[in-house]
Design a protein around this motif. Structure first.
Motif, PDB file in Angstrom:
ATOM      1  N   GLU A   1       1.285  -1.359  -0.041  1.00 31.84           N
ATOM      2  CA  GLU A   1      -0.129  -0.085  -0.140  1.00 31.84           C
ATOM      3  C   GLU A   1       0.434   1.338  -0.207  1.00 31.84           C
ATOM      4  O   GLU A   1       1.801   1.508   0.980  1.00 31.84           O
ATOM      5  CB  GLU A   1      -0.927   0.207   1.318  1.00 31.84           C
ATOM      6  N   ALA A   2       0.499   2.058   0.010  1.00 24.87           N
ATOM      7  CA  ALA A   2       1.078   3.564  -0.514  1.00 24.87           C
ATOM      8  C   ALA A   2       1.040   4.439   1.047  1.00 24.87           C
ATOM      9  O   ALA A   2       2.514   4.636   1.170  1.00 24.87           O
ATOM     10  CB  ALA A   2       0.204   4.597  -1.849  1.00 24.87           C
ATOM     11  N   MET A   3       0.027   4.025   1.391  1.00 22.41           N
ATOM     12  CA  MET A   3      -0.111   4.681   2.994  1.00 22.41           C
ATOM     13  C   MET A   3      -1.031   3.892   3.969  1.00 22.41           C
ATOM     14  O   MET A   3      -1.558   3.024   2.986  1.00 22.41           O
ATOM     15  CB  MET A   3      -0.664   6.868   2.710  1.00 22.41           C
ATOM     16  N   SER A   4      -1.557   4.015   4.810  1.00 23.75           N
ATOM     17  CA  SER A   4      -2.261   3.406   5.875  1.00 23.75           C
ATOM     18  C   SER A   4      -3.212   3.728   5.485  1.00 23.75           C
ATOM     19  O   SER A   4      -3.454   5.258   4.910  1.00 23.75           O
ATOM     20  CB  SER A   4      -1.753   3.133   6.982  1.00 23.75           C
ATOM     21  N   ARG A   5      -4.572   3.701   5.900  1.00 22.30           N
ATOM     22  CA  ARG A   5      -6.191   4.713   5.479  1.00 22.30           C
ATOM     23  C   ARG A   5      -5.775   5.207   6.690  1.00 22.30           C
ATOM     24  O   ARG A   5      -6.411   6.662   6.098  1.00 22.30           O
ATOM     25  CB  ARG A   5      -7.418   3.684   6.434  1.00 22.30           C
ATOM     26  N   ASP A   6      -4.927   5.718   7.710  1.00 22.05           N
ATOM     27  CA  ASP A   6      -5.367   6.262   8.344  1.00 22.05           C
ATOM     28  C   ASP A   6      -4.404   7.605   8.354  1.00 22.05           C
ATOM     29  O   ASP A   6      -4.688   8.949   8.343  1.00 22.05           O
ATOM     30  CB  ASP A   6      -4.590   6.278   9.846  1.00 22.05           C
ATOM     31  N   GLU A   7      -3.632   6.754   7.913  1.00 25.23           N
ATOM     32  CA  GLU A   7      -1.875   7.554   6.992  1.00 25.23           C
ATOM     33  C   GLU A   7      -3.165   9.003   5.985  1.00 25.23           C
ATOM     34  O   GLU A   7      -2.589  10.398   5.237  1.00 25.23           O
ATOM     35  CB  GLU A   7      -1.139   7.537   6.534  1.00 25.23           C
ATOM     36  N   ALA A   8      -4.263   7.860   5.132  1.00 22.74           N
ATOM     37  CA  ALA A   8      -4.067   9.270   4.264  1.00 22.74           C
ATOM     38  C   ALA A   8      -5.601  10.058   4.451  1.00 22.74           C
ATOM     39  O   ALA A   8      -5.616  10.985   4.386  1.00 22.74           O
ATOM     40  CB  ALA A   8      -5.370   7.913   2.849  1.00 22.74           C
ATOM     41  N   ILE A   9      -6.235   9.366   6.215  1.00 19.67           N
ATOM     42  CA  ILE A   9      -7.484  10.260   6.475  1.00 19.67           C
ATOM     43  C   ILE A   9      -6.545  11.551   7.328  1.00 19.67           C
ATOM     44  O   ILE A   9      -7.203  12.854   6.879  1.00 19.67           O
ATOM     45  CB  ILE A   9      -8.161   9.982   7.520  1.00 19.67           C
ATOM     46  N   ALA A  10      -5.280  11.568   7.437  1.00 25.57           N
ATOM     47  CA  ALA A  10      -4.510  12.428   8.658  1.00 25.57           C
ATOM     48  C   ALA A  10      -3.930  13.755   7.503  1.00 25.57           C
ATOM     49  O   ALA A  10      -4.638  14.880   7.837  1.00 25.57           O
ATOM     50  CB  ALA A  10      -2.926  11.437   9.134  1.00 25.57           C
ATOM     51  N   ALA A  11      -3.766  12.864   5.608  1.00 26.73           N
ATOM     52  CA  ALA A  11      -3.533  14.011   4.925  1.00 26.73           C
ATOM     53  C   ALA A  11      -4.787  14.898   4.539  1.00 26.73           C
ATOM     54  O   ALA A  11      -4.459  15.800   4.290  1.00 26.73           O
ATOM     55  CB  ALA A  11      -2.658  12.913   3.643  1.00 26.73           C
ATOM     56  N   ILE A  12      -5.811  14.289   4.129  1.00 28.35           N
ATOM     57  CA  ILE A  12      -6.934  15.122   3.644  1.00 28.35           C
ATOM     58  C   ILE A  12      -7.433  15.789   4.910  1.00 28.35           C
ATOM     59  O   ILE A  12      -7.667  16.728   4.771  1.00 28.35           O
ATOM     60  CB  ILE A  12      -8.099  13.782   3.702  1.00 28.35           C
ATOM     61  N   GLY A  13      -7.272  15.369   6.106  1.00 27.09           N
ATOM     62  CA  GLY A  13      -7.035  16.504   7.446  1.00 27.09           C
ATOM     63  C   GLY A  13      -6.596  17.648   7.341  1.00 27.09           C
ATOM     64  O   GLY A  13      -6.588  18.639   7.265  1.00 27.09           O
ATOM     65  N   HIS A  14      -5.251  17.459   6.760  1.00 28.22           N
ATOM     66  CA  HIS A  14      -4.547  18.789   7.012  1.00 28.22           C
ATOM     67  C   HIS A  14      -4.884  19.449   5.923  1.00 28.22           C
ATOM     68  O   HIS A  14      -4.712  20.868   5.737  1.00 28.22           O
ATOM     69  CB  HIS A  14      -2.916  18.478   6.352  1.00 28.22           C
ATOM     70  N   GLY A  15      -5.191  19.077   4.354  1.00 27.86           N
ATOM     71  CA  GLY A  15      -5.356  19.645   3.496  1.00 27.86           C
ATOM     72  C   GLY A  15      -6.644  20.642   3.993  1.00 27.86           C
ATOM     73  O   GLY A  15      -7.308  21.780   3.765  1.00 27.86           O
ATOM     74  N   ILE A  16      -7.750  19.820   4.278  1.00 27.10           N
ATOM     75  CA  ILE A  16      -9.432  20.339   5.372  1.00 27.10           C
ATOM     76  C   ILE A  16      -9.338  21.473   5.752  1.00 27.10           C
ATOM     77  O   ILE A  16      -9.195  22.690   6.182  1.00 27.10           O
ATOM     78  CB  ILE A  16     -10.152  19.788   5.611  1.00 27.10           C
ATOM     79  N   GLU A  17      -7.240  21.545   6.996  1.00 25.87           N
ATOM     80  CA  GLU A  17      -7.422  22.414   7.640  1.00 25.87           C
ATOM     81  C   GLU A  17      -6.913  23.746   7.357  1.00 25.87           C
ATOM     82  O   GLU A  17      -7.203  24.591   7.910  1.00 25.87           O
ATOM     83  CB  GLU A  17      -6.849  22.222   8.960  1.00 25.87           C
ATOM     84  N   LEU A  18      -6.175  23.491   6.026  1.00 27.07           N
ATOM     85  CA  LEU A  18      -5.288  24.613   5.532  1.00 27.07           C
ATOM     86  C   LEU A  18      -6.539  25.351   4.692  1.00 27.07           C
ATOM     87  O   LEU A  18      -6.255  26.446   4.819  1.00 27.07           O
ATOM     88  CB  LEU A  18      -3.530  24.333   4.554  1.00 27.07           C
ATOM     89  N   ALA A  19      -7.048  24.636   4.649  1.00 29.24           N
ATOM     90  CA  ALA A  19      -8.291  25.371   2.968  1.00 29.24           C
ATOM     91  C   ALA A  19      -8.975  26.108   4.591  1.00 29.24           C
ATOM     92  O   ALA A  19      -9.455  27.706   3.696  1.00 29.24           O
ATOM     93  CB  ALA A  19      -9.400  24.311   2.879  1.00 29.24           C
ATOM     94  N   GLU A  20      -9.103  26.135   5.882  1.00 27.12           N
ATOM     95  CA  GLU A  20      -9.776  26.838   6.380  1.00 27.12           C
ATOM     96  C   GLU A  20      -9.183  27.906   6.897  1.00 27.12           C
ATOM     97  O   GLU A  20      -9.551  28.927   7.300  1.00 27.12           O
ATOM     98  CB  GLU A  20     -10.176  25.447   7.482  1.00 27.12           C
ATOM     99  N   GLU A  21      -7.719  27.652   6.597  1.00 28.95           N
ATOM    100  CA  GLU A  21      -6.447  28.866   7.935  1.00 28.95           C
ATOM    101  C   GLU A  21      -6.511  29.632   6.644  1.00 28.95           C
ATOM    102  O   GLU A  21      -6.546  31.002   6.486  1.00 28.95           O
ATOM    103  CB  GLU A  21      -5.435  28.091   7.606  1.00 28.95           C
ATOM    104  N   LEU A  22      -6.607  28.768   4.877  1.00 29.06           N
ATOM    105  CA  LEU A  22      -6.121  30.138   4.182  1.00 29.06           C
ATOM    106  C   LEU A  22      -8.053  30.781   3.411  1.00 29.06           C
ATOM    107  O   LEU A  22      -7.705  31.921   3.658  1.00 29.06           O
ATOM    108  CB  LEU A  22      -6.075  29.349   3.024  1.00 29.06           C
ATOM    109  N   ALA A  23      -8.992  30.627   3.862  1.00 29.34           N
ATOM    110  CA  ALA A  23     -10.092  31.527   4.193  1.00 29.34           C
ATOM    111  C   ALA A  23     -10.094  31.823   5.014  1.00 29.34           C
ATOM    112  O   ALA A  23     -10.460  33.452   4.954  1.00 29.34           O
ATOM    113  CB  ALA A  23     -11.260  30.583   3.989  1.00 29.34           C
ATOM    114  N   GLU A  24      -9.474  31.986   6.590  1.00 26.28           N
ATOM    115  CA  GLU A  24      -9.393  33.268   7.483  1.00 26.28           C
ATOM    116  C   GLU A  24      -8.847  33.921   7.130  1.00 26.28           C
ATOM    117  O   GLU A  24      -8.993  35.104   7.644  1.00 26.28           O
ATOM    118  CB  GLU A  24      -9.013  32.059   8.941  1.00 26.28           C
ATOM    119  N   LYS A  25      -7.958  33.651   6.420  1.00 27.06           N
ATOM    120  CA  LYS A  25      -6.256  35.035   5.895  1.00 27.06           C
ATOM    121  C   LYS A  25      -7.174  35.582   4.962  1.00 27.06           C
ATOM    122  O   LYS A  25      -6.396  36.252   4.921  1.00 27.06           O
ATOM    123  CB  LYS A  25      -5.346  34.293   5.878  1.00 27.06           C
TER     124      LYS A  25
END
Lengths: 336, 336
Positions: free
Chosen positions: B128-152
């Motif tokens: 596998e490329a990554m575990s399911r948890d790692e995929a979820i973590a990466a998606i989570g970082h993306g969501i948070e970053l979009a939030e952060e940028l929208a706040e800015k």
């Protein structure tokens, strides 16, 4: 075109931090600009969109969804800055140069270039649009205008037009120049219904039967079936090419002018930059005749130069890529 | 999307001095923006291009024309402003937000967003490329970053990516998500030869055989075959949509992220704006899966967000048309 400048541009592009040719049409544009100008394109060019307007006698046949007076009303709209082309020109950092080539009204405005050959063409369904001399005069005005604008410092041109009814002469010219059926050449223009479409086809068929244009003589086709704004744009294209300036080709009507220019002076083709493919049915066929491939498909059918104005962004991008990108060596990036 | 805002935008567009709908995709964009933001789009939006980078274990199979270290070298190039995406972002008035999602090097720079989940994926040809948890973590970082940028204050997003080898996981994901043959899903990436193409096909076929991804479970496909930058971009798309911000989709890899986002949350599709169709063979297929039609065909195959950056000009044009064009009434132009 200057072949050594093209090669130099091409070699330089291969030193920039990207897979070779991976910027596709932007790289082709950069190479084309180098060939046209004889030097690496490293400066964003000053831009003019030449919007030529004229009226069309064939409107009497009921071929348009709008009345003829909209031509002059829209010219005033251009001069007052409220039309789509004004908005997109401002966005692109381009100037709109509005030219009365044959509007059926006496228009006056300090920013209007008046190069009126006559007040609208004749009705092509019953006779010629203009005399051969009038077509040559209109082309001459276009050439002179391109000269004048180049003198003022403009280096990148675009073609725009306004003329209620002008998809009808354009389709007539396409049918003859491409040797195709009228049915294939016509479209709905500003948005006509099936009944008006039938009138449009009939008018074009009568125009070809009555005028018997010689497909091998572009000036004959232009004068018998064309329009004064189309003839003027032929001149602008030839004039820009003669001054070594690239010219972005807009939609269906502008592309018919480009096809006429290319038939008159095949070398002019290498100065043309295609922009978009419009919704007007014949446009794709004209581009195929020219051997030009559109860069955008925005389902537009407005004319005025709007597609060309949007394309200026791509031309600027090609220049900026050349000017600003790092090289593999400079950025310490491995080539393979 | 806000249907009443869409209708209001549509009605307003019909009052402007142009044939109805004649600005095609620009009008559709204006209506889409109204639906997304719930208001008439009358202000040019502040723009961020999120460029996510990661390395790929499958590079060990010899699937790319460039060595893996180019990923981190190019990230430094992004941070120093010398890459194509920097040039095109500056032209568009957009900021490049560069994110380390999983580069196989310790990168440091004051402008780098470090959201490293791990140092590159596993080799999908053998596991596998990554575990399911790692995929979820990466998606989570993306969501948070979009939030952060929208706040800015950023209101318009685009997806970009860098990851040597990443057309291979993307093609693997496409084959599974679209249920097509590997042969149809793969292309030449940065420009590989026939021998490397065979290695790429073999690697993907082994990846699918070894990992047995469940086509009905997008997270399973993403974690077994995908990449950390792809997972991150899934999050950016979902996060932007959740914040009511439109997001422009770039090329093949970004579109695979978009397809994954759309499978996870179908409502996110209405926030996506397609930009161009790239030269990478599978891109058109991904766009068809998404039901998105590209606006530009520039024969590009660079990624980084370059096609999306060029598309910002069209989004701005849609806003400026709404904001600046005259109405028929205001300009005294006859409607028919």
């Amino acid at each position: 075109p200057n072949e050594s400048a093209r090669q130099e541009a091409s070699r330089y592009l291969d030193t920039l931090t990207k897979p070779m040719r991976s910027l596709g049409r932007l790289e082709e544009l950069a190479v084309q600009l180098a060939g046209i100008t004889g030097t690496l394109p490293l400066d964003v060019m000053r831009k003019a969109i030449v919007v030529m307007a004229a009226d069309h006698g064939v409107c009497k046949e009921g071929v348009s969804a709008y009345p003829s007076e909209v031509t002059s009303q829209m010219v005033m709209n251009f001069l007052n800055g409220g039309a789509a082309i004004n908005v997109l020109a401002r966005q692109a950092g381009a100037d709109v140069v509005c030219v009365d080539m044959g509007v059926n009204a006496d228009l006056q405005h300090e920013s209007l270039y008046v190069r009126k050959v006559k007040r609208g063409t004749g009705n092509i369904a019953i006779g010629e649009a203009m005399s051969r001399d009038e077509a040559i005069a209109a082309i001459g005005h276009g050439i002179e205008l391109a000269e004048e604008l180049a003198e003022k410092g403009y280096r990148l041109f675009a073609t725009g037009e306004m003329g209620i009814g002008n998809t009808t002469p354009s389709a007539a010219m396409l049918a003859v120049l491409a040797g195709i059926e009228v049915e294939q050449a016509i479209g709905r223009g500003t948005g006509i219904d099936d009944i008006a479409m039938k009138r449009k086809r009939d008018a074009i068929e009568r125009a070809i039967a009555v005028n018997r244009p010689d497909a091998e003589d572009p000036l004959d086709v232009l004068s018998k079936l064309g329009g004064l704004e189309i003839a003027g744009l032929v001149g602008v294209i030839l004039g820009a090419a003669a001054r070594g300036c690239p010219i972005v080709i807009d939609g269906f009507i502008a592309s018919i002018a480009a096809l006429t220019a290319a038939r008159l002076a095949p070398q002019s083709l290498s100065y043309m930059i295609p922009s978009h493919v419009s919704q007007e049915r014949g446009h794709r066929l004209v581009l195929e005749q020219l051997g030009l491939e559109p860069m955008m498909d925005l389902k537009m059918r407005l004319g005025e130069g709007t597609g060309a104005a949007l394309c200026f962004n791509l031309v600027d991008a090609a220049v900026l890529i050349m000017k600003e990108m790092a090289t593999f060596e400079g950025a310490g990036v491995s080539r393979e």
